[in-house]
Design an enzyme around this catalytic site. Structure first.
Site, short mmCIF file in Angstrom:
data_model
loop_
_atom_site.label_atom_id
_atom_site.label_comp_id
_atom_site.label_asym_id
_atom_site.label_seq_id
_atom_site.Cartn_x
_atom_site.Cartn_y
_atom_site.Cartn_z
N GLU A 1 10.36 -10.02 -2.26
CA GLU A 1 11.26 -10.39 -3.35
C GLU A 1 12.67 -10.36 -2.76
OE1 GLU A 1 11.21 -7.94 -6.86
OE2 GLU A 1 12.72 -9.22 -7.81
N ARG B 1 1.06 2.07 2.06
CA ARG B 1 2.45 1.73 2.37
C ARG B 1 3.04 2.76 3.31
NH1 ARG B 1 5.33 -0.01 -2.01
NH2 ARG B 1 7.33 0.56 -1.15
N LYS C 1 13.95 -0.43 -1.90
CA LYS C 1 15.14 -1.29 -1.89
C LYS C 1 16.13 -0.86 -2.97
CE LYS C 1 12.55 -5.01 -1.85
NZ LYS C 1 12.10 -6.40 -1.97
P1 ATP Z 1 10.51 -1.82 -2.52
O1 ATP Z 1 9.67 -0.82 -3.24
O2 ATP Z 1 11.18 -1.30 -1.30
O3 ATP Z 1 11.45 -2.56 -3.41
P2 ATP Z 1 8.66 -3.95 -2.74
O4 ATP Z 1 7.23 -3.69 -2.56
O5 ATP Z 1 9.18 -4.17 -4.10
O6 ATP Z 1 9.47 -2.86 -1.96
P3 ATP Z 1 8.61 -6.62 -1.82
O7 ATP Z 1 9.75 -7.45 -1.39
O8 ATP Z 1 7.93 -6.96 -3.07
O9 ATP Z 1 9.15 -5.15 -1.86
O10 ATP Z 1 7.56 -6.46 -0.65
C1 ATP Z 1 7.06 -7.50 0.12
C2 ATP Z 1 5.80 -7.05 0.81
O11 ATP Z 1 6.06 -5.91 1.61
C3 ATP Z 1 4.72 -6.66 -0.19
O12 ATP Z 1 3.50 -7.20 0.23
C4 ATP Z 1 4.70 -5.16 -0.13
O13 ATP Z 1 3.43 -4.66 -0.41
C5 ATP Z 1 5.14 -4.88 1.30
N1 ATP Z 1 5.81 -3.58 1.39
C6 ATP Z 1 6.88 -3.15 0.70
N2 ATP Z 1 7.18 -1.87 1.00
C7 ATP Z 1 6.26 -1.47 1.92
C8 ATP Z 1 6.02 -0.25 2.62
N3 ATP Z 1 6.78 0.83 2.44
N4 ATP Z 1 4.97 -0.20 3.48
C9 ATP Z 1 4.20 -1.28 3.68
N5 ATP Z 1 4.36 -2.45 3.05
C10 ATP Z 1 5.38 -2.57 2.17
MG MG Z 2 7.97 -5.93 -5.16
#
Ligand code: ATP
Ligand code: MG
Length: 558
Positions: A36, A263, A273
């Protein structure tokens, strides 16, 4: 042969191999990385990137980059650009760039279709009311009073939701599934909500009703032909809903499937984020690329290479249970990576003048020093030696205990790195009683690289020549937070920052060799650690960031 030693497969690779064997989706492999664009990528994302792109690479598949841009309130092109830069820097290349927003019309049409089948309805209750009716895992939810309104009315209201006449939060579109389902996600999940406060970074003000993740994500996978939709474990509970939406619309044997891995969480940092954005917006760090941040751009500026990050990800692996990785593993990956890359140089952080009284005034001579004992091709370079040098203040002690093996006026001999053996004769003080100069004599027969150079003394100290050395700013970075799990504490994470996470030392004295140092070049400052040239560094005002100390000395500090 060494490279024939096979690494064991991770559990996703095992699934992929068995799917290929079984001819699932005709044996085709397609993944996506779906960030995102609401922040910069962090090392957790790097773990997902290595998986998504890695699977496609290994099994002759395709990996696309898809921006999951369904919430205009937080998204921005700045993030779209940085995400692409960071993925490329890590060494991966997508086949196509897609945007969930490209599918807004298609998603709208499908939603309308669902309404026509009587499987979705517009709910006019507030978010609070909807939440109250959700029930609990052991207690069924309550049906909305709007659940059974006529299809035509639903269609008209759905259009109204997108007209701009309706206030945010006053209506949502919900799938009509089962308010008594044991899976809470099946209790009439929200498919669309109204957002009018922010224009979308790509579609502007065209849309006012935006699809929710659970609906948009699976359908985007389906539109693109994704076979393995790999995400993190918190989505396990969403998977049945993912499948339900796919089942409503799929019109061929092809099906995308969702798979989940753990994760990445790391001690002494945060991996969200939202929290990182708070640190940036509130000025608690110097930006997304502050070298203390766990962002890809922060780690890059700190001195981590793509290889260091990828080696770390390989080492920690992929599992089906949550856990937290000790940050010392990440730091160890930096050390291991930089050891064979980083040229060894002398940098004096707290300089004090050293005068060799039996060395002729005005004379200077070239000496030879090793560039990197851990790289046999690194060769040697010339350094200049003369009568006046800088050494580290801490390498001298006037009244030293017996076990102090560096310089002290007791006749003990010390070698100057790649140069001569010296012996301290006296130290000169100013009126305030502070030491301002150290005097010593040298042994002209003890030059390193000659026969006399083999003479062993207990200790070697670093030095730079006063006339030719240059000044530099050194930024000593440490862990961002003072406790292991800043997100798990009752205290606000912003109050848990490590107050000593950055110490700046100006006017360090470094070898003139470093004049040529370019942004992101890596060095080992002897006895100090690995350092990388900061992006704001200029030849006339050098700045070095400490990537990592030579040893893991965090434990001692506590
Ligand atoms: P955040 O919680 O930091 O905002 P998010 O999951 O909302 O992260 P996205 O931009 O939606 O962020 O993530 C893109 C991809 O990265 C998704 O497939 C998500 O599962 C993966 N991802 C995000 N954070 C992690 C993490 N800490 N470890 C492994 N994969 C991750
Ligand atoms: Mg997300």
């Amino acid at each position: 042969m060494e490279d024939e030693v096979k690494k064991p497969l991770n559990f996703i690779e095992e699934i992929v191999e068995s799917n290929i064997r079984d001819g699932i989706n005709d044996g085709r492999i397609q993944t996506r990385f779906p960030p995102e664009p609401n922040g910069y990528l962090h090392i957790g994302h790097a773990k997902a990137i290595c998986m998504d792109f890695g699977i496609a690479q290994k099994y002759n598949g395709v990996c696309n980059l898809r921006f999951d841009d369904t919430n205009p309130t937080k998204e921005d092109v700045e993030y779209v650009d940085s995400i692409q830069e960071d993925i490329k820097w890590l060494g991966f290349q997508w086949a196509n760039v897609y945007y969930a927003s490209d599918y807004f019309q298609k998603l709208w049409d499908l939603a309308e279709n669902l309404i026509k089948q009587g499987k979705a309805y517009v709910d006019e209750q507030s978010a609070e009311e909807i939440a109250k009716q959700k029930g609990t895992p052991t207690e069924a939810g309550k049906e909305s009073p709007f659940r059974n309104r006529p299809i035509e009315e639903n269609i008209a209201l759905f259009h109204k939701m997108n007209s701009g006449e309706i206030a945010e939060g006053s209506m949502v579109l919900r799938a009509k599934i089962d308010m008594a389902s044991s899976n809470m996600h099946f209790r009439d999940p929200i498919m669309y909500r109204i957002i009018t406060s922010h224009p979308h970074h790509r579609t502007g003000t065209k849309w006012k009703a935006y699809p929710m993740y659970d609906y948009a994500h699976g359908q985007s996978d389906y539109f693109e032909g994704v076979t393995h939709s790999i995400c993190t474990l918190e989505f396990v509970v969403h998977r049945p809903l993912y499948d339900w939406f796919i089942d409503q619309f799929a019109n061929s044997a092809y099906r995308p499937h969702q798979y989940e891995f753990n994760r990445l969480n790391i001690t002494y940092t945060v991996m969200s984020k939202r929290k990182m954005l708070q640190l940036v917006q509130e000025g608690l760090v110097a930006g997304w690329d502050d070298p203390r941040m766990p962002t890809i751009c922060g780690l890059r500026r700190r001195g981590y290479t793509p290889e260091a990050i990828k080696n770390f990800i390989t080492k920690i692996g992929y599992t089906k249970y949550e856990g937290t990785i000790d940050i010392s593993m990440l730091e160890a990956a930096a050390r291991e990576d930089l050891k064979p890359r980083a040229t060894r140089v002398c940098a004096i952080f707290d300089p004090i003048k050293l005068i060799i009284t039996n060395y002729s005034e005005g004379k200077s001579e070239p000496l030879t020093t090793e560039n990197n004992p851990d790289d046999e091709n690194a060769g040697t370079r010339e350094i200049t030696f003369s009568r006046e040098l800088y050494i580290e203040r801490g390498d001298f002690m006037e009244d030293a205990p017996k076990d102090f093996y560096r310089l002290t006026p007791n006749g003990r001999e010390v070698r100057l790195k790649s140069a001569y053996i010296i012996q301290c004769t006296e130290c000169i003080k100013n009126e305030a009683g502070e030491i301002i100069e150290i005097h010593c004599t040298y042994d002209p027969t003890s030059k390193s690289g000659t026969e006399g150079g083999n003479r062993k003394v207990k200790s070697t100290i670093n030095w730079v020549e006063i006339d030719s050395c240059i000044s530099a700013e050194i930024r000593l970075y440490d862990r961002l937070f003072s406790i292991e799990d800043p997100s798990g504490s009752d205290e606000d994470f912003r109050n848990l920052l490590n107050k000593d996470s950055l110490r700046v030392i100006k006017n360090c004295k470094v070898e003139p060799y470093l004049k040529r140092a370019k942004v992101l070049d890596h060095f080992q400052f002897l006895k100090q650690g690995y350092f990388t040239v900061d992006k704001d560094s200029k030849p006339e005002s050098l700045i070095f960031n400490r990537t990592v100390s030579l040893k893991d000395n965090w434990a001692k500090k506590e």
